[in-house]
Motif scaffolding. Structure first.
Motif, mmCIF file in Angstrom:
data_model
loop_
_atom_site.group_PDB
_atom_site.id
_atom_site.type_symbol
_atom_site.label_atom_id
_atom_site.label_comp_id
_atom_site.label_asym_id
_atom_site.label_seq_id
_atom_site.Cartn_x
_atom_site.Cartn_y
_atom_site.Cartn_z
ATOM 1 N N GLY A 81 -21.698 33.237 -1.544
ATOM 2 C CA GLY A 81 -21.456 33.091 -2.835
ATOM 3 C C GLY A 81 -21.107 31.498 -3.232
ATOM 4 O O GLY A 81 -21.078 31.036 -4.319
ATOM 5 N N GLY A 82 -20.803 30.637 -2.109
ATOM 6 C CA GLY A 82 -20.496 29.450 -2.448
ATOM 7 C C GLY A 82 -21.673 28.523 -3.179
ATOM 8 O O GLY A 82 -21.581 27.484 -3.816
ATOM 9 N N VAL A 83 -22.917 29.043 -2.591
ATOM 10 C CA VAL A 83 -24.116 28.605 -3.455
ATOM 11 C C VAL A 83 -24.059 28.424 -4.995
ATOM 12 O O VAL A 83 -24.339 27.539 -5.806
ATOM 13 N N ILE A 84 -23.507 29.540 -5.404
ATOM 14 C CA ILE A 84 -23.279 29.778 -6.919
ATOM 15 C C ILE A 84 -22.479 28.778 -7.252
ATOM 16 O O ILE A 84 -22.556 27.951 -8.358
ATOM 17 N N GLY A 85 -21.257 28.598 -6.619
ATOM 18 C CA GLY A 85 -20.296 27.426 -6.867
ATOM 19 C C GLY A 85 -20.772 26.300 -7.072
ATOM 20 O O GLY A 85 -20.728 25.293 -7.785
ATOM 21 N N LEU A 86 -21.767 25.931 -5.995
ATOM 22 C CA LEU A 86 -22.403 24.840 -6.229
ATOM 23 C C LEU A 86 -23.454 24.633 -7.203
ATOM 24 O O LEU A 86 -23.332 23.248 -7.802
ATOM 25 N N LEU A 87 -24.011 25.548 -7.441
ATOM 26 C CA LEU A 87 -24.905 25.714 -8.796
ATOM 27 C C LEU A 87 -24.201 25.220 -10.014
ATOM 28 O O LEU A 87 -24.604 24.327 -10.851
ATOM 29 N N PHE A 88 -22.985 25.656 -10.106
ATOM 30 C CA PHE A 88 -22.246 25.524 -11.318
ATOM 31 C C PHE A 88 -21.885 24.289 -11.438
ATOM 32 O O PHE A 88 -22.070 23.561 -12.526
ATOM 33 N N THR A 89 -21.418 23.711 -10.281
ATOM 34 C CA THR A 89 -20.610 22.262 -10.277
ATOM 35 C C THR A 89 -21.798 21.043 -10.446
ATOM 36 O O THR A 89 -21.704 20.182 -11.223
ATOM 37 N N ALA A 90 -22.948 21.589 -10.005
ATOM 38 C CA ALA A 90 -24.023 20.618 -10.075
ATOM 39 C C ALA A 90 -24.665 20.477 -11.771
ATOM 40 O O ALA A 90 -24.885 19.551 -12.241
ATOM 41 N N GLY A 91 -24.681 21.885 -12.256
ATOM 42 C CA GLY A 91 -24.889 21.851 -13.769
ATOM 43 C C GLY A 91 -23.820 21.238 -14.568
ATOM 44 O O GLY A 91 -24.187 20.157 -15.261
ATOM 45 N N PHE A 92 -22.417 21.177 -14.132
ATOM 46 C CA PHE A 92 -21.404 20.582 -14.835
ATOM 47 C C PHE A 92 -21.426 19.160 -14.846
ATOM 48 O O PHE A 92 -21.429 18.356 -15.718
ATOM 49 N N VAL A 93 -21.933 18.563 -13.417
ATOM 50 C CA VAL A 93 -21.847 17.379 -13.241
ATOM 51 C C VAL A 93 -23.045 16.339 -14.137
ATOM 52 O O VAL A 93 -23.187 15.750 -14.605
ATOM 53 N N ALA A 94 -24.364 17.317 -13.945
ATOM 54 C CA ALA A 94 -25.486 16.994 -14.499
ATOM 55 C C ALA A 94 -25.376 16.912 -16.027
ATOM 56 O O ALA A 94 -25.793 15.704 -16.784
ATOM 57 N N GLY A 95 -24.731 17.779 -16.444
ATOM 58 C CA GLY A 95 -24.552 17.877 -18.000
ATOM 59 C C GLY A 95 -23.567 16.823 -18.467
ATOM 60 O O GLY A 95 -23.913 16.068 -19.467
ATOM 61 N N GLY A 96 -22.447 16.407 -17.763
ATOM 62 C CA GLY A 96 -21.627 15.219 -18.173
ATOM 63 C C GLY A 96 -22.359 13.930 -17.936
ATOM 64 O O GLY A 96 -22.193 12.972 -18.578
ATOM 65 N N ALA A 97 -23.159 13.936 -16.626
ATOM 66 C CA ALA A 97 -23.975 12.591 -16.530
ATOM 67 C C ALA A 97 -24.804 12.538 -17.708
ATOM 68 O O ALA A 97 -25.036 11.447 -18.198
ATOM 69 N N GLY A 98 -25.529 13.293 -18.185
ATOM 70 C CA GLY A 98 -26.516 13.253 -19.222
ATOM 71 C C GLY A 98 -25.970 12.890 -20.593
ATOM 72 O O GLY A 98 -26.426 12.199 -21.326
ATOM 73 N N LYS A 99 -24.827 13.435 -20.755
ATOM 74 C CA LYS A 99 -23.856 13.177 -22.038
ATOM 75 C C LYS A 99 -23.439 11.790 -21.849
ATOM 76 O O LYS A 99 -23.627 10.908 -22.636
#
Length: 177
Positions: A81-99
């Motif tokens: 299930g850590g893959v889901i945590g990695l997915l969440f964090t990657a989205g969080f970082v990508a969203g912040g970087a995009g902003k």
């Protein structure tokens, strides 16, 4: 099939509490160091790179504990299930970087990926029958947890330290006669 911890998690309450406290302390200490570096970069004799170093330390101080807690949280619910945590964090970082870099498609893609990560956490949490909160746990938040039967390991690979230990015969205690 091995037994899961009574609260539905693969890890013990002590393990979860220890890591939660360590990651919260890490978040505040590392981010505090980054803020201190940022304040020091405003001094007249400060090197020019100190401001950039402060930004990097602050980002690591926030993203690092979020990544670790998301991966450990996913693993606590399900092996892998850590893959889901990695997915969440990657989205969080990508969203912040995009902003931050003003790249709209990256911001929106990151938001969608982070939302899929959150939804995936809810799905595996529902299957594993772990308590999930809407709101804050001790602030009258609503707890949602399946109670139709005791939690079972549908995914395999539970922590052997969580298995029910039965007393051995002949080791203390009362004996039948």
């Amino acid at each position: 099939m091995t037994a899961r911890h009574p609260n539905g998690f693969r890890f013990s309450d002590e393990f979860i509490k220890k890591w939660t406290n360590a990651l919260i302390i890490t978040l505040f200490v590392v981010t505090g160091v980054g803020v201190a570096l940022g304040l020091a970069s405003d001094a007249d004799a400060a090197p020019s790179w100190l401001g950039e170093a402060a930004v990097v330390v602050i980002v690591i101080g926030v993203v690092g504990p979020i990544l670790a807690s998301a991966v450990l949280g996913g693993e606590a619910i399900r092996k892998g299930g850590g893959v889901i945590g990695l997915l969440f964090t990657a989205g969080f970082v990508a969203g912040g970087a995009g902003k931050g870099f003003e790249i709209p498609w990256l911001m929106w893609t990151g938001g969608v990926v982070a939302a899929l990560g959150v939804l995936s956490f809810w799905v595996i949490g529902w299957i594993a029958k772990v308590p999930m909160y809407i709101g804050l746990p001790r602030a009258h938040g609503k707890v949602i947890q399946r109670k139709d039967s005791p939690p079972r390991d549908y995914f395999g690979g539970d922590d052997p330290r969580l298995r029910v230990k039965r007393p051995r015969r002949g080791s203390g205690g009362s004996r039948r006669r």
